[in-house]
Design a protein around this motif. Structure first.
Motif, PDB file in Angstrom:
ATOM      1  N   VAL A 197      81.140 -24.688 129.006  1.00 42.58           N
ATOM      2  CA  VAL A 197      81.476 -24.540 127.618  1.00 42.58           C
ATOM      3  C   VAL A 197      82.992 -24.968 127.331  1.00 42.58           C
ATOM      4  CG1 VAL A 197      81.769 -23.033 125.250  1.00 42.58           C
ATOM      5  CG2 VAL A 197      79.955 -22.482 127.349  1.00 42.58           C
ATOM      6  N   ASN A 199      85.624 -24.328 124.427  1.00 41.65           N
ATOM      7  CA  ASN A 199      85.770 -23.750 123.344  1.00 41.65           C
ATOM      8  C   ASN A 199      87.241 -23.169 122.982  1.00 41.65           C
ATOM      9  OD1 ASN A 199      85.918 -21.627 125.030  1.00 41.65           O
ATOM     10  ND2 ASN A 199      84.297 -20.336 124.634  1.00 41.65           N
ATOM     11  N   ASP A 224      83.846 -25.929 116.702  1.00 43.30           N
ATOM     12  CA  ASP A 224      84.509 -25.057 117.323  1.00 43.30           C
ATOM     13  C   ASP A 224      84.412 -25.145 119.067  1.00 43.30           C
ATOM     14  OD1 ASP A 224      85.380 -23.943 115.145  1.00 43.30           O
ATOM     15  OD2 ASP A 224      83.906 -21.984 115.269  1.00 43.30           O
ATOM     16  N   ILE A 227      78.575 -27.030 124.322  1.00 40.54           N
ATOM     17  CA  ILE A 227      77.963 -26.367 125.366  1.00 40.54           C
ATOM     18  C   ILE A 227      77.082 -27.409 126.206  1.00 40.54           C
ATOM     19  CG2 ILE A 227      76.438 -24.447 126.551  1.00 40.54           C
ATOM     20  CD1 ILE A 227      77.070 -23.155 123.657  1.00 40.54           C
ATOM     21  N   TYR A 237      73.780 -18.569 126.163  1.00 45.01           N
ATOM     22  CA  TYR A 237      74.821 -18.978 124.889  1.00 45.01           C
ATOM     23  C   TYR A 237      74.473 -20.030 124.176  1.00 45.01           C
ATOM     24  CZ  TYR A 237      79.553 -19.415 123.088  1.00 45.01           C
ATOM     25  OH  TYR A 237      80.700 -19.381 122.181  1.00 45.01           O
ATOM     26  N   SER A 238      73.649 -21.263 124.870  1.00 47.67           N
ATOM     27  CA  SER A 238      73.231 -22.457 123.980  1.00 47.67           C
ATOM     28  C   SER A 238      72.401 -21.839 122.969  1.00 47.67           C
ATOM     29  CB  SER A 238      72.744 -23.386 124.984  1.00 47.67           C
ATOM     30  OG  SER A 238      72.160 -24.754 124.304  1.00 47.67           O
ATOM     31  N   ALA A 241      73.881 -20.436 120.051  1.00 46.37           N
ATOM     32  CA  ALA A 241      74.492 -21.379 119.153  1.00 46.37           C
ATOM     33  C   ALA A 241      73.778 -22.368 118.366  1.00 46.37           C
ATOM     34  CB  ALA A 241      75.523 -22.202 120.064  1.00 46.37           C
ATOM     35  N   THR A 256      75.013 -28.761 123.046  1.00 42.96           N
ATOM     36  CA  THR A 256      74.953 -27.921 122.131  1.00 42.96           C
ATOM     37  C   THR A 256      76.254 -27.574 121.453  1.00 42.96           C
ATOM     38  OG1 THR A 256      73.040 -26.827 122.989  1.00 42.96           O
ATOM     39  CG2 THR A 256      74.120 -25.826 121.046  1.00 42.96           C
ATOM     40  N   ILE A 258      79.135 -26.001 118.909  1.00 43.66           N
ATOM     41  CA  ILE A 258      79.210 -24.731 118.486  1.00 43.66           C
ATOM     42  C   ILE A 258      79.831 -24.918 116.975  1.00 43.66           C
ATOM     43  CG2 ILE A 258      80.545 -22.604 118.843  1.00 43.66           C
ATOM     44  CD1 ILE A 258      80.605 -23.163 121.838  1.00 43.66           C
ATOM     45  N   CYS A 259      79.226 -24.413 116.185  1.00 35.75           N
ATOM     46  CA  CYS A 259      79.540 -24.516 114.550  1.00 35.75           C
ATOM     47  C   CYS A 259      80.169 -25.778 114.179  1.00 35.75           C
ATOM     48  CB  CYS A 259      80.600 -23.301 114.321  1.00 35.75           C
ATOM     49  SG  CYS A 259      80.131 -21.639 114.587  1.00 35.75           S
TER      50      CYS A 259
END
Length: 337
Positions: A197, A199, A224, A227, A237-238, A241, A256, A258-259
């Protein structure tokens, strides 16, 4: 330039751990021929021959409540089968024994079976630390959920006895190989089981991430973070998200965001034969690359992540035959009303 190492991170949130069953295209038993699992579907195949698992390595979660009596029980079972045991330094210290300790890479170079006591986080850490030598892993759950460490404390005696007698099934978990490049040099490299990730911290500005697959431009994500997950990590986690559930038979990665700032930047599923490169374009502070939510490295503008399938996977012993969709329903309440 001195080669930098990933830093150990303390959990900042409750994270979903792995919840999928990965395919097993091929596994080589200790001292035996390669075995194909494709005909058995879902990555499972029975092991019918009597395996040679001497010696066995044992790794326990540091400070886990109730680990010591379980370790004594395991050692007793192994002694009854005439099998030697080795363990890592922390487990050896927990038992108050000396002379048996090996580092995890050295342990996996020596043993023919590795038993992990703890939760899924303990197994994720063991998977990253293992050498390139393929060693079957049996997970014993000392935590609450146990998606990877499926064997319960009540089942330890019977499951381990069956494994030592050659009555068990196996599946292989795909792993990723990640390099962090700064300029022309690789400043860090690691294997991982769930996801890598990029982030930002809570106060950092939105990130600008250039993504390329096999050198071809894909997109610049304003988000943000991003992933890249294995099929095992697709339900960790994916999934939180907004990523897809990747079925275990698929040889693929998830990418993936994030936001993401743009709603058109949706998750991608790509073949596991490609190389993914992610470049941090924005000059943001407090940006990290994290592995399985446990190890981290601060990033600078211009740093690149190169992600590809690892040349080794994680052979995981399956204590009970099960249906993949049953696991989704039981652990994720998938499809429930």
């Amino acid at each position: 330039m001195e080669r930098r190492q990933f830093l150990r991170l303390f959990p900042a949130r409750h994270r979903r751990e792995s919840r999928v069953l990965s395919p097993l295209p091929q596994w080589r038993s200790p001292g035996g021929p390669a075995v194909s699992g494709a005909a058995h579907g879902g990555g499972h195949f029975p092991v019918k021959s009597l395996p040679d698992f001497d010696p066995v390595g044992v790794v326990a979660k540091p400070g886990a409540a109730g680990a010591k009596p379980v370790l004594r029980q395991l050692f007793g079972i192994l002694r009854r089968h005439g099998i030697r045991t080795l363990c890592d330094p922390q487990t050896s210290k927990l038992l108050g024994e000396r002379g048996k300790a090996r580092t995890l890479p050295a342990l996996t170079q020596t043993v023919k079976l590795l038993i992990v006591l703890g939760g899924d986080g303990t197994l994720l850490g063991v998977a990253r630390a293992m050498s390139e030598r393929t060693v079957p892993v049996l997970g014993v759950n000392l935590g609450k959920l146990g998606f990877l460490t499926e064997t319960t404390l009540e089942e330890v005696d019977s499951v381990l006895s069956h494994v030592l007698e050659g009555t068990f099934e196996m599946e292989e978990r795909m792993m990723l190989k990640v390099q962090v490049l700064r300029g022309r040099k690789a400043i860090a490299s690691s294997r991982l089981l769930n996801e890598v990730v990029i982030n930002k911290s809570a106060l950092a500005r939105i990130l600008e991430l250039d993504v390329r697959i096999d050198g071809q431009f894909v997109a610049i994500y304003h988000a943000d973070g991003l992933i890249v997950a294995t099929p095992t990590g697709s339900t960790a986690y994916s999934l939180s998200a907004g990523g897809p559930i990747v079925l275990p038979a698929m040889k693929a990665f998830c990418i993936t965001p994030i936001c993401p700032h743009a709603l058109t930047n949706r998750p991608l599923v790509v073949p596991d034969t490609v190389t993914i490169q992610v470049t941090l374009e924005s000059d943001s502070q407090d940006v990290y690359c994290t592995l399985d939510g446990q190890m981290g490295l601060p990033l600078k503008a211009g740093d690149r992540l190169r992600v590809r399938k690892s040349n080794v996977g994680l052979p995981l012993i399956v204590p009970h035959p099960r249906n993949y969709f049953d696991v989704l329903r039981k652990k994720l309440r998938w499809g429930a009303r």
